[in-house]
Design a protein around this motif. Structure first.
Motif, PDB file in Angstrom:
ATOM      1  N   ILE A 200     -32.202  18.041 -39.056  1.00  0.00           N
ATOM      2  CA  ILE A 200     -31.134  17.554 -39.316  1.00  0.00           C
ATOM      3  C   ILE A 200     -31.369  15.946 -39.038  1.00  0.00           C
ATOM      4  O   ILE A 200     -31.805  15.700 -37.971  1.00  0.00           O
ATOM      5  N   VAL A 201     -31.022  14.974 -39.865  1.00  0.00           N
ATOM      6  CA  VAL A 201     -31.245  13.720 -39.653  1.00  0.00           C
ATOM      7  C   VAL A 201     -29.816  12.915 -39.343  1.00  0.00           C
ATOM      8  O   VAL A 201     -28.752  13.029 -39.956  1.00  0.00           O
ATOM      9  N   THR A 202     -29.751  12.828 -37.946  1.00  0.00           N
ATOM     10  CA  THR A 202     -28.561  11.875 -37.369  1.00  0.00           C
ATOM     11  C   THR A 202     -28.956  10.584 -36.869  1.00  0.00           C
ATOM     12  O   THR A 202     -28.827  10.571 -35.713  1.00  0.00           O
ATOM     13  N   ALA A 203     -29.424   9.714 -37.669  1.00  0.00           N
ATOM     14  CA  ALA A 203     -30.210   8.660 -37.171  1.00  0.00           C
ATOM     15  C   ALA A 203     -29.450   7.181 -37.157  1.00  0.00           C
ATOM     16  O   ALA A 203     -29.978   6.241 -37.157  1.00  0.00           O
ATOM     17  N   GLY A 204     -28.013   7.336 -37.391  1.00  0.00           N
ATOM     18  CA  GLY A 204     -27.214   6.124 -37.218  1.00  0.00           C
ATOM     19  C   GLY A 204     -27.727   5.096 -38.413  1.00  0.00           C
ATOM     20  O   GLY A 204     -28.017   5.298 -39.463  1.00  0.00           O
ATOM     21  N   ALA A 205     -27.869   3.975 -37.877  1.00  0.00           N
ATOM     22  CA  ALA A 205     -27.849   2.845 -38.818  1.00  0.00           C
ATOM     23  C   ALA A 205     -29.350   2.850 -38.961  1.00  0.00           C
ATOM     24  O   ALA A 205     -29.506   1.958 -40.019  1.00  0.00           O
ATOM     25  N   LEU A 216     -35.986   8.409 -50.779  1.00  0.00           N
ATOM     26  CA  LEU A 216     -34.596   8.621 -50.996  1.00  0.00           C
ATOM     27  C   LEU A 216     -33.847   6.978 -50.540  1.00  0.00           C
ATOM     28  O   LEU A 216     -34.457   6.220 -49.828  1.00  0.00           O
ATOM     29  N   ASP A 217     -32.996   6.470 -51.442  1.00  0.00           N
ATOM     30  CA  ASP A 217     -32.462   5.260 -51.321  1.00  0.00           C
ATOM     31  C   ASP A 217     -31.041   5.472 -50.762  1.00  0.00           C
ATOM     32  O   ASP A 217     -30.267   5.869 -51.298  1.00  0.00           O
ATOM     33  N   HIS A 218     -31.098   5.516 -49.323  1.00  0.00           N
ATOM     34  CA  HIS A 218     -29.723   5.800 -48.800  1.00  0.00           C
ATOM     35  C   HIS A 218     -28.911   4.603 -48.543  1.00  0.00           C
ATOM     36  O   HIS A 218     -29.294   3.692 -47.998  1.00  0.00           O
ATOM     37  N   PRO A 219     -27.771   4.728 -48.892  1.00  0.00           N
ATOM     38  CA  PRO A 219     -26.819   3.546 -48.739  1.00  0.00           C
ATOM     39  C   PRO A 219     -25.938   3.224 -47.550  1.00  0.00           C
ATOM     40  O   PRO A 219     -25.074   2.750 -47.629  1.00  0.00           O
ATOM     41  N   VAL A 220     -26.835   3.443 -46.613  1.00  0.00           N
ATOM     42  CA  VAL A 220     -26.161   2.975 -44.986  1.00  0.00           C
ATOM     43  C   VAL A 220     -26.801   1.818 -44.290  1.00  0.00           C
ATOM     44  O   VAL A 220     -27.835   1.639 -44.643  1.00  0.00           O
ATOM     45  N   VAL A 221     -25.919   0.833 -43.988  1.00  0.00           N
ATOM     46  CA  VAL A 221     -26.630  -0.440 -43.625  1.00  0.00           C
ATOM     47  C   VAL A 221     -26.156  -0.629 -42.120  1.00  0.00           C
ATOM     48  O   VAL A 221     -25.088   0.050 -41.848  1.00  0.00           O
ATOM     49  N   PRO A 222     -26.675  -1.322 -41.086  1.00  0.00           N
ATOM     50  CA  PRO A 222     -25.935  -1.728 -40.156  1.00  0.00           C
ATOM     51  C   PRO A 222     -24.952  -2.502 -40.060  1.00  0.00           C
ATOM     52  O   PRO A 222     -25.031  -3.699 -40.694  1.00  0.00           O
ATOM     53  N   PHE A 306     -24.703  -1.096 -33.662  1.00  0.00           N
ATOM     54  CA  PHE A 306     -24.682  -1.192 -34.891  1.00  0.00           C
ATOM     55  C   PHE A 306     -24.034   0.085 -35.608  1.00  0.00           C
ATOM     56  O   PHE A 306     -24.863   1.255 -35.555  1.00  0.00           O
ATOM     57  N   ARG A 307     -23.050  -0.346 -36.237  1.00  0.00           N
ATOM     58  CA  ARG A 307     -22.224   0.996 -36.925  1.00  0.00           C
ATOM     59  C   ARG A 307     -22.947   1.358 -38.104  1.00  0.00           C
ATOM     60  O   ARG A 307     -23.433   0.408 -38.830  1.00  0.00           O
ATOM     61  N   PRO A 308     -23.345   2.407 -38.473  1.00  0.00           N
ATOM     62  CA  PRO A 308     -23.872   2.989 -39.621  1.00  0.00           C
ATOM     63  C   PRO A 308     -22.874   2.990 -40.590  1.00  0.00           C
ATOM     64  O   PRO A 308     -21.846   3.963 -40.851  1.00  0.00           O
ATOM     65  N   ALA A 309     -22.797   2.097 -41.549  1.00  0.00           N
ATOM     66  CA  ALA A 309     -21.707   1.650 -42.493  1.00  0.00           C
ATOM     67  C   ALA A 309     -22.353   2.037 -43.992  1.00  0.00           C
ATOM     68  O   ALA A 309     -23.259   1.604 -44.645  1.00  0.00           O
ATOM     69  N   GLY A 310     -21.656   2.878 -44.701  1.00  0.00           N
ATOM     70  CA  GLY A 310     -21.816   2.995 -46.088  1.00  0.00           C
ATOM     71  C   GLY A 310     -21.098   2.395 -47.069  1.00  0.00           C
ATOM     72  O   GLY A 310     -20.366   1.435 -46.617  1.00  0.00           O
ATOM     73  N   GLU A 311     -21.395   2.864 -48.412  1.00  0.00           N
ATOM     74  CA  GLU A 311     -20.607   2.106 -49.385  1.00  0.00           C
ATOM     75  C   GLU A 311     -19.232   2.343 -49.356  1.00  0.00           C
ATOM     76  O   GLU A 311     -18.515   1.339 -49.930  1.00  0.00           O
ATOM     77  N   THR A 312     -18.693   3.301 -48.921  1.00  0.00           N
ATOM     78  CA  THR A 312     -17.304   3.739 -48.715  1.00  0.00           C
ATOM     79  C   THR A 312     -17.175   4.044 -47.461  1.00  0.00           C
ATOM     80  O   THR A 312     -18.176   4.114 -46.619  1.00  0.00           O
ATOM     81  N   MET A 313     -16.052   4.390 -47.109  1.00  0.00           N
ATOM     82  CA  MET A 313     -15.375   4.541 -45.845  1.00  0.00           C
ATOM     83  C   MET A 313     -15.939   6.048 -45.538  1.00  0.00           C
ATOM     84  O   MET A 313     -16.061   6.402 -44.066  1.00  0.00           O
ATOM     85  N   ASN A 314     -16.005   6.972 -46.314  1.00  0.00           N
ATOM     86  CA  ASN A 314     -16.434   8.474 -46.195  1.00  0.00           C
ATOM     87  C   ASN A 314     -17.896   8.711 -45.395  1.00  0.00           C
ATOM     88  O   ASN A 314     -18.667   7.909 -45.809  1.00  0.00           O
TER      89      ASN A 314
END
Ligand code: FAD
Length: 368
Positions: A200-205, A216-222, A306-314
């Motif tokens: 399980i990857v729960t690596a935040g930002a 994998l091109d993962h869309p989460v940024v700090p 650093f909040r892990p922020a995606g492209e949408t709020m979900n």
């Protein structure tokens, strides 16, 4: 089955706790990066006043809030008492009358079927100041007694401790992933494989960094947040409510005469772990405008997360397409301390093939 969890923020620690409680063999590994969001987060748990009207996000925001009571009593039953959680209530205030009326309408609508919010009352400025003395003298307030605040440092540490007491293993390390057919393999910082049936990857930002070698091109940024901690020496602040002024700033108090004013929301920040003059100015100006009685408080620290922020709020929760052993929990953004414990319990279920409590398909990671 052996499950490896990468990242012990609020999400990973909840996943570990819930797996260990089922007797699953768990190992948690965490690098504790500077700016780990769970160490800096304010800790407001109050979904009902938010201006955000994204229905799918709100569903999780509310489910996360409801989840807290059972989590706290479960941890207490295991002897964990230092949880930093308190149902201190919230005061919704606004400088603008139309804004205040809109907030009152939202809170009334959302709490109609949420008995856990308690009895909503409109308070006079004097009544509001009796609950939060530094508040401005001219603010009416909407009081939501069921709102809570949590010190997520304490809560996540308690969940990890409880998991370890049930047999989980914890290691401090920086790990990497690599591909092996349809499986991900995890290597510790010496290059040695850490055995796991499921990861399980729960690596935040930092999730994008660890997922990149898997193609994998993962869309989460700090998204950087600077949050200011003040002390009012000798003042008993433990029961003060959260103050929600209907802007992106807010205030809350903790047991040790501590009042917290949050927070900047800095997009495109990268991992810039510095307190800046502009950040400090923004937060203090916003806070003192709402609560001038804090002007003489001692400034004790400014935390950065650093909040892990995606492209949408979900949030992004579920199995990673193309891999038979990889589950992801990420993208909790500004609501992670509310959603995190519930979401962690759900990704734990996904990783071991159980059905989730509510359908989560909508939040599943996309193929990339
Ligand atoms: P994190 O807590 O960042 O944890 C990720 C962990 O993964 C870190 O410890 C990191 O070191 C580890 N890691 C990453 N890569 C590796 C690797 N390769 N090897 C080993 N370990 C690794 N939410 C609310 O609901 N209410 C609030 O009031 C609130 N206020 C906030 C205020 C601020 C200033 C900030 C910054 C956030 C706030 N949040 C709030 C949001 C919340 O804090 C986050 O959404 C949440 O903490 C994210 O948790 P996480 O477990 O996903 O990530």
């Amino acid at each position: 089955m052996r499950v490896l969890i990468i990242g012990a923020g609020i999400l990973g620690s909840s996943a570990a706790y819930h797996l260990a409680a089922q007797g699953i063999e768990v190992e948690i590994v965490d690098e504790a990066h500077q700016g780990k969001a769970t160490m800096a987060g304010a800790g407001i748990v109050c979904p009902w006043a938010t201006k955000v009207e994204e229905p799918e996000w709100y569903k999780l925001y509310e489910a996360g809030t409801r989840f807290y009571d059972g989590l706290i009593s479960g941890l207490k039953a295991r002897g964990e008492t230092d949880l930093g959680y308190g149902k201190v209530g919230a005061l919704v205030v606004a400088e603008d009358r139309a804004e205040f009326d809109a907030a009152a309408e939202r809170v009334a609508r959302r709490t109609k079927n949420a008995p856990e919010a308690g009895e909503i009352r409109h308070l006079t400025p004097a009544e509001a100041r009796a609950l939060f003395p530094p508040l401005r003298e001219d603010f009416d307030a909407i009081h939501i007694p069921g709102a809570a605040r949590v010190d997520a440092r304490l809560l996540s540490a308690a969940m990890v401790r409880a998991a370890v007491s049930m047999g989980a293993k914890f290691r401090s390390d920086y790990v990497t992933l690599k591909t092996d057919g349809d499986r991900a393999r995890c290597l510790d910082s010496t290059g040695k494989e850490i055995a796991a049936d499921q990861i399980i990857v729960t690596a935040g930002a930092w999730a994008s960094q660890i997922l990149r070698p898997l193609g994998l091109d993962h869309p989460v940024v700090p998204q950087k947040g600077q949050i200011v901690h003040l002390r009012l020496p000798g003042v008993a602040t433990a029961k003060w409510p959260v103050v929600l002024p209907m802007s992106s700033h807010y205030m809350l108090a903790f047991d040790d005469s501590r009042v917290v004013i949050g927070a900047t929301r800095e997009n495109n920040s990268g991992f810039d772990y510095r307190v800046t003059a502009a950040g400090e100015l923004e937060v203090l100006s916003a806070g003192l405008k709402i609560a001038p009685g804090l002007a003489n408080a001692t400034l004790i620290e400014t935390r950065i997360g650093f909040r892990p922020a995606g492209e949408t709020m979900n949030p992004i929760l579920g199995r990673v397409p193309g891999f038979s052993n990889l589950t992801l929990g990420n993208g909790l953004g500004a609501g992670g301390l509310t959603i995190g414990p519930f979401a962690g319990s759900q990704i734990a279920k996904i990783a071991i093939g159980q059905t989730t409590d509510i359908p989560l398909d909508l939040y599943a990671p996309k193929a990339s």
